[in-house]
Design a protein around this motif. Structure first.
Motif, PDB file in Angstrom:
ATOM      1  N   LEU A 173       0.709  -1.014   0.011  1.00 46.32           N
ATOM      2  CA  LEU A 173       0.236  -0.105  -0.017  1.00 46.32           C
ATOM      3  C   LEU A 173       0.914   1.272  -0.131  1.00 46.32           C
ATOM      4  CD1 LEU A 173      -2.833  -0.931   2.550  1.00 46.32           C
ATOM      5  CD2 LEU A 173      -3.073  -0.543   0.135  1.00 46.32           C
ATOM      6  N   LEU A 219      -6.778   3.169   7.736  1.00 47.53           N
ATOM      7  CA  LEU A 219      -6.951   3.097   6.469  1.00 47.53           C
ATOM      8  C   LEU A 219      -6.463   1.764   5.680  1.00 47.53           C
ATOM      9  CD1 LEU A 219      -6.613   6.741   4.738  1.00 47.53           C
ATOM     10  CD2 LEU A 219      -8.712   5.097   5.461  1.00 47.53           C
ATOM     11  N   GLU A 225      -8.553  -0.394   3.009  1.00 46.68           N
ATOM     12  CA  GLU A 225      -8.301  -0.274   1.619  1.00 46.68           C
ATOM     13  C   GLU A 225      -8.169  -1.649   0.903  1.00 46.68           C
ATOM     14  OE1 GLU A 225      -5.226   2.655   0.884  1.00 46.68           O
ATOM     15  OE2 GLU A 225      -6.032   4.227   1.538  1.00 46.68           O
ATOM     16  N   THR A 266     -16.837   6.683   5.498  1.00 43.69           N
ATOM     17  CA  THR A 266     -16.911   5.676   4.500  1.00 43.69           C
ATOM     18  C   THR A 266     -18.020   5.598   3.809  1.00 43.69           C
ATOM     19  OG1 THR A 266     -15.994   4.475   6.398  1.00 43.69           O
ATOM     20  CG2 THR A 266     -16.527   3.013   4.615  1.00 43.69           C
TER      21      THR A 266
END
Lengths: 302, 203
Positions: free
Chosen positions: A246, B60, B64, B103
């Protein structure tokens, strides 16, 4: 904080008891030692011992510790009737006991009698100002009433006195994360890493927070800490491997290839990608193609 | 967007979310909803759900990765991420958490009629005592002013469970402690052999 092996041990014992193989007392002791919150089972297994006069007397003086443990579990399961009974038994055995006093205050908490509980704790503190358990209950009470900023205040006060309490630092970090106060959460993890630099969990959590904060500098730092997590866990931590991917992807997007460290940047990422692919092939074969397309969308397939 | 839509959630999707919340009753949990809107745009069908996390919600990186994988998997089935589910840590907390709104905002960019569902603990507690067929969740949708509004049970916007037996089956599962078997994305990241699709759950 519990290691994977310790957790597996507890789960194994649990399975053993559930299948009629005994081991209730070992389970209860282990849960107590590891400070786990498994109230359903503690109550169930504890009652099976306490309600059996033979088993109970076999415990000797440990009987009282069990009463305490099961009383707390009962409160957690909202079986206040049981909790009251156990606390009464303990109060009769140990009159004037501060430890029983704490249980009585806890019961007030369980009944949502916050003011009375606060009074009880305050008076207990008069005799022992530095009782960490009571200070922590103050934090818990604030949290339970939805007073998160109060909880933060109490917790910070607690940490000023008990700054080596790692679980408290973690609790504070988690509260900050829940409020999107990521910078403050990062500070907590920095403290933890400083005092216990070889615990991968802290590196990982710190990296997660840094990535969430965003910005090129934080992304680079996050990557470093995902890398150190990978190092400390022998490459076995899935979250850290994903984290490296990421970060690389995010850094690339921000710098659009202007960075001359590109090669090294992508090398670490492709190593992580390969490690992930290998692991998924072995342990989650039906998700291998999903992993591949995920890595592809991060522009990182090896 | 605008106008009123009906939201219908499939039983399995609904039950997964509640079981997930019950499994981790001492923390907040969240999940994504997968679905599609009807051809006339009048209703949204929530066909499936994936329980996401029960710790450190708001960070995050795990989110993700989860969203990429989930989107990828369901795209092949013609389903999009159509909403978000959240259960607060405390029993009587009915505030829509910021992370839920954020979100939700992100999801509405791709699916304008996205639904935000919040677990209603009081309704859940009352379930065994009554014969309520309505889902034990509050529905929020984005109104014209771009903020999340709670939808009342009157009016066009409402949430219903597709199968009328939804709550009965849920109560059954709660009694048999089925929540022990549910897997979320957190579990998967800790042990990738755990299946966040929960494909064996209702076998």
């Amino acid at each position: 904080m519990v290691s994977k092996t310790e957790e597996e041990q507890v789960n194994r014992l649990e399975g053993q008891v559930e299948n009629g193989g005994g081991g209730e007392w070992e389970y209860l002791c282990l849960v107590r030692k590891l400070k786990l919150r498994r109230s359903f089972n503690v109550l169930k297994y504890g009652l099976s011992i306490l309600n059996n006069p033979k088993k109970r007397s076999a415990l000797g003086s440990e009987e009282w510790t069990l009463y305490e443990q099961v009383a707390i579990a009962a409160m957690d399961c909202q079986r206040l009737d049981l909790a009251k009974d156990f606390i009464k038994i303990l109060a009769e055995k140990f009159p004037e006991s501060k430890r029983v006093g704490r249980l009585e205050a806890l019961l007030l908490e369980a009944m949502d009698l916050w003011e009375e509980a606060e009074k009880a704790y305050s008076s207990l503190l008069e005799d022992n100002e530095l009782d960490p358990v009571i200070h922590k209950r103050r934090v818990a009470m604030a949290k339970a009433q939805g007073n998160i900023s109060g909880a933060i205040e109490w917790l910070n006060k607690y940490l000023e006195i008990f700054m080596a309490d790692h679980d408290a630092w973690r609790e504070l970090a988690e509260i900050y994360v829940s409020l999107q106060m990521y910078k403050q959460a990062a500070f907590c993890y920095e403290e933890l890493i400083l005092s216990q630099p070889t615990i991968p969990l802290y590196h990982l959590a710190y990296a997660d927070v840094l990535y969430t904060l965003g910005g090129l500098e934080n992304l680079h730092m996050a990557k470093k800490y995902y890398a150190s997590t990978t190092d400390l866990t022998g490459g076995k931590n899935t979250r850290a491997l994903f984290g490296i991917c990421l970060c690389t992807s995010a850094i690339e997007q921000l710098t659009k290839g202007r960075n001359k460290d590109d090669k090294e940047n992508s090398q670490l990422a492709s190593l992580s990608a390969t490690a992930l692919e290998k692991d998924y092939k072995q342990r989650a074969p039906n998700k291998v193609s999903l992993l591949a397309s995920t890595l592809r969308s991060l522009k990182l397939s090896s | 967007m605008g106008g009123e839509s009906r939201y219908e959630i499939h039983q399995d999707a609904y039950i997964k979310l509640v079981l997930h919340a019950v499994k981790h009753r001492t923390s907040s949990v969240n999940g994504v909803l997968l679905g599609r809107s009807s051809a006339d745009g009048d209703s949204v069908e929530i066909v499936d759900s994936v329980p996401l996390f029960h710790s450190q919600i708001g960070l995050l990186p795990p989110l993700e990765i989860a969203l990429i994988m989930i989107e990828e998997y369901y795209a092949e089935k013609g389903l999009s991420i159509a909403g978000y589910f959240h259960a607060n840590e405390r029993y009587d907390d009915f505030e829509l958490a910021t992370v839920a709104k954020n979100t939700g905002d992100h999801i509405t960019r791709y699916f304008p009629q996205a639904a935000l569902l919040l677990l209603d603990n009081k309704k859940l507690e009352a379930l065994p005592k009554g014969k309520d067929r309505r889902p034990v969740m509050q529905l929020y949708i984005k109104d014209a002013s771009r903020s999340w509004k709670l939808v009342g049970s009157e009016g066009g916007n409402q949430l219903s469970i597709k199968e009328p037996s939804g709550n009965i089956v849920l109560l059954d599962y709660l009694a048999s402690e089925k929540w022990k078997d549910i897997v979320d994305f957190d579990d998967h990241l800790d042990d990738i052999s755990k299946d966040w699709l929960n494909s064996e759950l209702f076998q």
